[in-house]
Design a protein around this motif. Structure first.
Motif, PDB file in Angstrom:
ATOM      1  N   LEU A 168     -61.581  30.007  30.810  1.00 15.02           N
ATOM      2  CA  LEU A 168     -60.710  28.932  30.323  1.00 15.02           C
ATOM      3  C   LEU A 168     -61.386  27.566  30.416  1.00 15.02           C
ATOM      4  CD1 LEU A 168     -57.309  30.068  31.880  1.00 15.02           C
ATOM      5  CD2 LEU A 168     -57.991  30.168  29.473  1.00 15.02           C
ATOM      6  N   ASP A 169     -62.675  27.559  30.810  1.00 17.29           N
ATOM      7  CA  ASP A 169     -63.472  26.330  30.901  1.00 17.29           C
ATOM      8  C   ASP A 169     -62.867  25.313  31.870  1.00 17.29           C
ATOM      9  OD1 ASP A 169     -65.397  27.213  29.037  1.00 17.29           O
ATOM     10  OD2 ASP A 169     -64.103  26.639  27.376  1.00 17.29           O
ATOM     11  N   ILE A 170     -62.346  25.811  32.991  1.00 19.11           N
ATOM     12  CA  ILE A 170     -61.841  24.923  34.023  1.00 19.11           C
ATOM     13  C   ILE A 170     -63.018  24.238  34.718  1.00 19.11           C
ATOM     14  CG2 ILE A 170     -60.531  24.795  36.186  1.00 19.11           C
ATOM     15  CD1 ILE A 170     -58.838  25.465  33.726  1.00 19.11           C
ATOM     16  N   ASP A 171     -62.891  22.952  34.975  1.00 15.67           N
ATOM     17  CA  ASP A 171     -63.950  22.180  35.633  1.00 15.67           C
ATOM     18  C   ASP A 171     -64.298  22.823  36.972  1.00 15.67           C
ATOM     19  OD1 ASP A 171     -65.678  20.342  36.677  1.00 15.67           O
ATOM     20  OD2 ASP A 171     -64.208  18.715  36.838  1.00 15.67           O
ATOM     21  N   GLN A 172     -65.574  23.183  37.158  1.00 15.97           N
ATOM     22  CA  GLN A 172     -65.970  23.881  38.370  1.00 15.97           C
ATOM     23  C   GLN A 172     -65.968  22.980  39.602  1.00 15.97           C
ATOM     24  OE1 GLN A 172     -69.917  25.471  38.014  1.00 15.97           O
ATOM     25  NE2 GLN A 172     -70.864  23.573  38.668  1.00 15.97           N
ATOM     26  N   THR A 173     -65.802  21.678  39.413  1.00 13.05           N
ATOM     27  CA  THR A 173     -65.686  20.782  40.557  1.00 13.05           C
ATOM     28  C   THR A 173     -64.231  20.517  40.936  1.00 13.05           C
ATOM     29  OG1 THR A 173     -65.736  18.800  39.148  1.00 13.05           O
ATOM     30  CG2 THR A 173     -67.855  19.655  39.948  1.00 13.05           C
ATOM     31  N   SER A 174     -63.282  21.101  40.195  1.00  8.47           N
ATOM     32  CA  SER A 174     -61.870  20.895  40.504  1.00  8.47           C
ATOM     33  C   SER A 174     -61.496  21.631  41.785  1.00  8.47           C
ATOM     34  CB  SER A 174     -60.993  21.385  39.344  1.00  8.47           C
ATOM     35  OG  SER A 174     -61.080  22.793  39.227  1.00  8.47           O
ATOM     36  N   ALA A 183     -62.364  31.419  48.291  1.00  6.35           N
ATOM     37  CA  ALA A 183     -61.560  32.617  48.556  1.00  6.35           C
ATOM     38  C   ALA A 183     -62.249  33.864  48.027  1.00  6.35           C
ATOM     39  CB  ALA A 183     -60.178  32.468  47.919  1.00  6.35           C
ATOM     40  N   MET A 184     -62.918  33.747  46.879  1.00  9.96           N
ATOM     41  CA  MET A 184     -63.617  34.885  46.288  1.00  9.96           C
ATOM     42  C   MET A 184     -64.758  35.348  47.192  1.00  9.96           C
ATOM     43  SD  MET A 184     -65.720  35.070  42.680  1.00  9.96           S
ATOM     44  CE  MET A 184     -66.985  33.940  43.299  1.00  9.96           C
ATOM     45  N   LEU A 185     -65.576  34.412  47.646  1.00  9.58           N
ATOM     46  CA  LEU A 185     -66.708  34.768  48.505  1.00  9.58           C
ATOM     47  C   LEU A 185     -66.223  35.342  49.829  1.00  9.58           C
ATOM     48  CD1 LEU A 185     -69.728  34.825  49.052  1.00  9.58           C
ATOM     49  CD2 LEU A 185     -69.581  32.438  49.795  1.00  9.58           C
ATOM     50  N   THR A 186     -65.190  34.728  50.399  1.00  8.91           N
ATOM     51  CA  THR A 186     -64.656  35.196  51.672  1.00  8.91           C
ATOM     52  C   THR A 186     -64.076  36.599  51.552  1.00  8.91           C
ATOM     53  OG1 THR A 186     -64.115  32.920  52.314  1.00  8.91           O
ATOM     54  CG2 THR A 186     -63.028  34.697  53.529  1.00  8.91           C
ATOM     55  N   SER A 187     -63.266  36.826  50.514  1.00  7.99           N
ATOM     56  CA  SER A 187     -62.635  38.142  50.344  1.00  7.99           C
ATOM     57  C   SER A 187     -63.662  39.205  49.978  1.00  7.99           C
ATOM     58  CB  SER A 187     -61.545  38.069  49.268  1.00  7.99           C
ATOM     59  OG  SER A 187     -62.091  37.773  47.994  1.00  7.99           O
ATOM     60  N   PHE A 188     -64.703  38.821  49.235  1.00  7.76           N
ATOM     61  CA  PHE A 188     -65.733  39.779  48.863  1.00  7.76           C
ATOM     62  C   PHE A 188     -66.435  40.308  50.104  1.00  7.76           C
ATOM     63  CE2 PHE A 188     -69.762  41.327  47.254  1.00  7.76           C
ATOM     64  CZ  PHE A 188     -69.431  41.899  46.043  1.00  7.76           C
ATOM     65  N   LYS A 241     -75.369  36.633  43.704  1.00 13.46           N
ATOM     66  CA  LYS A 241     -74.933  35.708  42.651  1.00 13.46           C
ATOM     67  C   LYS A 241     -73.878  34.747  43.183  1.00 13.46           C
ATOM     68  CE  LYS A 241     -75.873  38.622  38.604  1.00 13.46           C
ATOM     69  NZ  LYS A 241     -76.687  37.628  37.866  1.00 13.46           N
ATOM     70  N   MET A 242     -72.959  35.275  44.001  1.00 14.24           N
ATOM     71  CA  MET A 242     -71.911  34.414  44.565  1.00 14.24           C
ATOM     72  C   MET A 242     -72.503  33.363  45.491  1.00 14.24           C
ATOM     73  SD  MET A 242     -68.821  37.069  45.431  1.00 14.24           S
ATOM     74  CE  MET A 242     -68.167  38.155  44.167  1.00 14.24           C
ATOM     75  N   ILE A 243     -73.480  33.763  46.297  1.00 14.96           N
ATOM     76  CA  ILE A 243     -74.110  32.813  47.224  1.00 14.96           C
ATOM     77  C   ILE A 243     -74.848  31.732  46.437  1.00 14.96           C
ATOM     78  CG2 ILE A 243     -75.888  32.558  48.981  1.00 14.96           C
ATOM     79  CD1 ILE A 243     -75.095  35.332  50.019  1.00 14.96           C
ATOM     80  N   LYS A 244     -75.554  32.133  45.364  1.00 17.13           N
ATOM     81  CA  LYS A 244     -76.235  31.146  44.527  1.00 17.13           C
ATOM     82  C   LYS A 244     -75.231  30.192  43.889  1.00 17.13           C
ATOM     83  CE  LYS A 244     -80.174  34.117  43.345  1.00 17.13           C
ATOM     84  NZ  LYS A 244     -80.833  34.880  42.255  1.00 17.13           N
ATOM     85  N   GLY A 245     -74.103  30.758  43.436  1.00 22.38           N
ATOM     86  CA  GLY A 245     -73.063  29.915  42.853  1.00 22.38           C
ATOM     87  C   GLY A 245     -72.478  28.957  43.874  1.00 22.38           C
ATOM     88  N   ALA A 246     -72.286  29.448  45.112  1.00 20.39           N
ATOM     89  CA  ALA A 246     -71.750  28.594  46.176  1.00 20.39           C
ATOM     90  C   ALA A 246     -72.707  27.450  46.485  1.00 20.39           C
ATOM     91  CB  ALA A 246     -71.490  29.427  47.424  1.00 20.39           C
ATOM     92  N   GLY A 252     -73.281  20.294  43.851  1.00 20.30           N
ATOM     93  CA  GLY A 252     -72.675  19.573  42.744  1.00 20.30           C
ATOM     94  C   GLY A 252     -73.313  19.833  41.403  1.00 20.30           C
ATOM     95  N   VAL A 253     -74.025  20.949  41.286  1.00 13.88           N
ATOM     96  CA  VAL A 253     -74.651  21.308  40.016  1.00 13.88           C
ATOM     97  C   VAL A 253     -73.590  21.843  39.071  1.00 13.88           C
ATOM     98  CG1 VAL A 253     -76.366  22.766  38.881  1.00 13.88           C
ATOM     99  CG2 VAL A 253     -76.830  21.834  41.150  1.00 13.88           C
ATOM    100  N   LYS A 254     -73.453  21.254  37.909  1.00 13.20           N
ATOM    101  CA  LYS A 254     -72.402  21.664  36.980  1.00 13.20           C
ATOM    102  C   LYS A 254     -72.921  22.769  36.072  1.00 13.20           C
ATOM    103  CE  LYS A 254     -69.975  17.242  36.953  1.00 13.20           C
ATOM    104  NZ  LYS A 254     -69.443  16.152  36.123  1.00 13.20           N
ATOM    105  N   LYS A 255     -72.946  23.975  36.635  1.00 12.83           N
ATOM    106  CA  LYS A 255     -73.420  25.127  35.867  1.00 12.83           C
ATOM    107  C   LYS A 255     -72.708  26.365  36.342  1.00 12.83           C
ATOM    108  CE  LYS A 255     -77.477  27.952  34.815  1.00 12.83           C
ATOM    109  NZ  LYS A 255     -78.904  28.172  35.067  1.00 12.83           N
ATOM    110  N   TYR A 256     -72.137  27.113  35.413  1.00  8.99           N
ATOM    111  CA  TYR A 256     -71.480  28.363  35.753  1.00  8.99           C
ATOM    112  C   TYR A 256     -72.529  29.442  35.943  1.00  8.99           C
ATOM    113  CZ  TYR A 256     -67.060  26.320  34.214  1.00  8.99           C
ATOM    114  OH  TYR A 256     -65.949  25.543  34.079  1.00  8.99           O
ATOM    115  N   ASP A 257     -72.220  30.391  36.873  1.00  7.00           N
ATOM    116  CA  ASP A 257     -73.147  31.509  37.092  1.00  7.00           C
ATOM    117  C   ASP A 257     -72.329  32.753  37.362  1.00  7.00           C
ATOM    118  OD1 ASP A 257     -75.269  33.106  37.539  1.00  7.00           O
ATOM    119  OD2 ASP A 257     -75.763  32.292  39.510  1.00  7.00           O
TER     120      ASP A 257
END
Length: 257
Positions: A168-174, A183-188, A241-246, A252-257
């Motif tokens: 849905l292209d939600i701002d990743q800094t929101s 929550a995703m990383l913790t639950s994973f 991948k999740m750790i890299k995204g975190a 503050g890098v604005k890039k989805y992964d």
């Protein structure tokens, strides 16, 4: 009920559950998901077809992960007869949950064949999941390992929500995106990695302590041994991948992964 010999057919009640799950999952994909998403975002109808397919599948997967994940953990903590030492054991609660899991996996493979819009790890995961679902129902064996495998699904809602926000292209800094990512990383780690580690530990213990392990069929070895190592590799891949995204979020890098 303990079974001394392997069987190779699915009982009618589980076959009906499997087929009903396919019907429900595809109905969620085709009708329920679009109805929900149109109320979540006004952009849904203007999205490209591929994006709609992705969003609809995410909603379907989210519903499945909630049902199977919660049911699996409830059975794990309430059914004392499901032990890692059992190789052939008919456990109706586990088989019912597996019927749903199997039905969802086949539903996703159907969508894959129809829309051809998912990546290689997704294909490997669902092929192995569908095969495992069939073997559990056909042979009624290793209920503990089936159960702990399905317990990993409870990490799905946060993961699916993250995919939904991305689509849905939600701002990743929101705060919504960041909070869900945490929550995703913790639950994973807490759910999927823990359940998979339990599965691997007890499987190695079973192989080293009992001769029953060496009486399984080839299909069961592929299911349980192949399954635990396949999902271990995929879990490590996804966790990296999740750790890299975190790290990107932290920097503050604005890039989805």
């Amino acid at each position: 009920m303990v079974s001394a010999v392997p069987v190779d057919s699915i009982e009618p009640v589980y076959l009906v559950t499997f087929l009903a799950t396919i019907a429900v999952c595809l109905s969620i994909f085709k009708f329920v998901a679009p109805w929900v998403l149109r109320r979540v975002t006004k952009k849904y109808d203007s999205l490209p077809r591929a994006k709609k397919v992705e969003l609809n599948e995410i909603v379907m997967a989210l519903a499945h992960s909630l049902v199977v994940g919660l049911a699996s953990w409830c059975v794990y903590f309430t059914m004392d007869d499901i032990k890692p030492s059992l190789t052939r054991y008919n456990s109706p609660p586990v088989l019912f949950i597996d019927s749903i899991f199997f039905g969802f996996s086949v539903s996703d493979l159907i969508l894959l064949l129809v829309y051809r819009s998912f990546g290689l790890p997704f294909i490997i995961h669902h092929l192995m999941a569908a095969f495992n679902g069939y073997v559990v129902l056909a042979y009624r064996s290793m209920p503990y390992y089936c159960l702990t495998g399905m317990m990993m699904e409870l990490s799905g809602p946060c993961t699916n929500s993250r995919f939904l926000l991305k689509a849905l292209d939600i701002d990743q800094t929101s705060s919504l995106y960041v909070g869900n990512s945490v929550a995703m990383l913790t639950s994973f780690v807490a759910i999927r990695i823990t359940a998979n580690a339990l599965n691997l530990y007890h499987l190695l213990w079973l192989a080293s302590t009992t001769d029953d392990f060496y009486q399984l069929s080839l299909a069961e070895y592929v299911c349980y041994v192949g399954g635990v190592f396949t999902f271990s590799v995929l879990n490590c891949l996804w966790l990296s991948k999740m750790i890299k995204g975190a790290i990107r979020l932290w920097r503050g890098v604005k890039k989805y992964d």
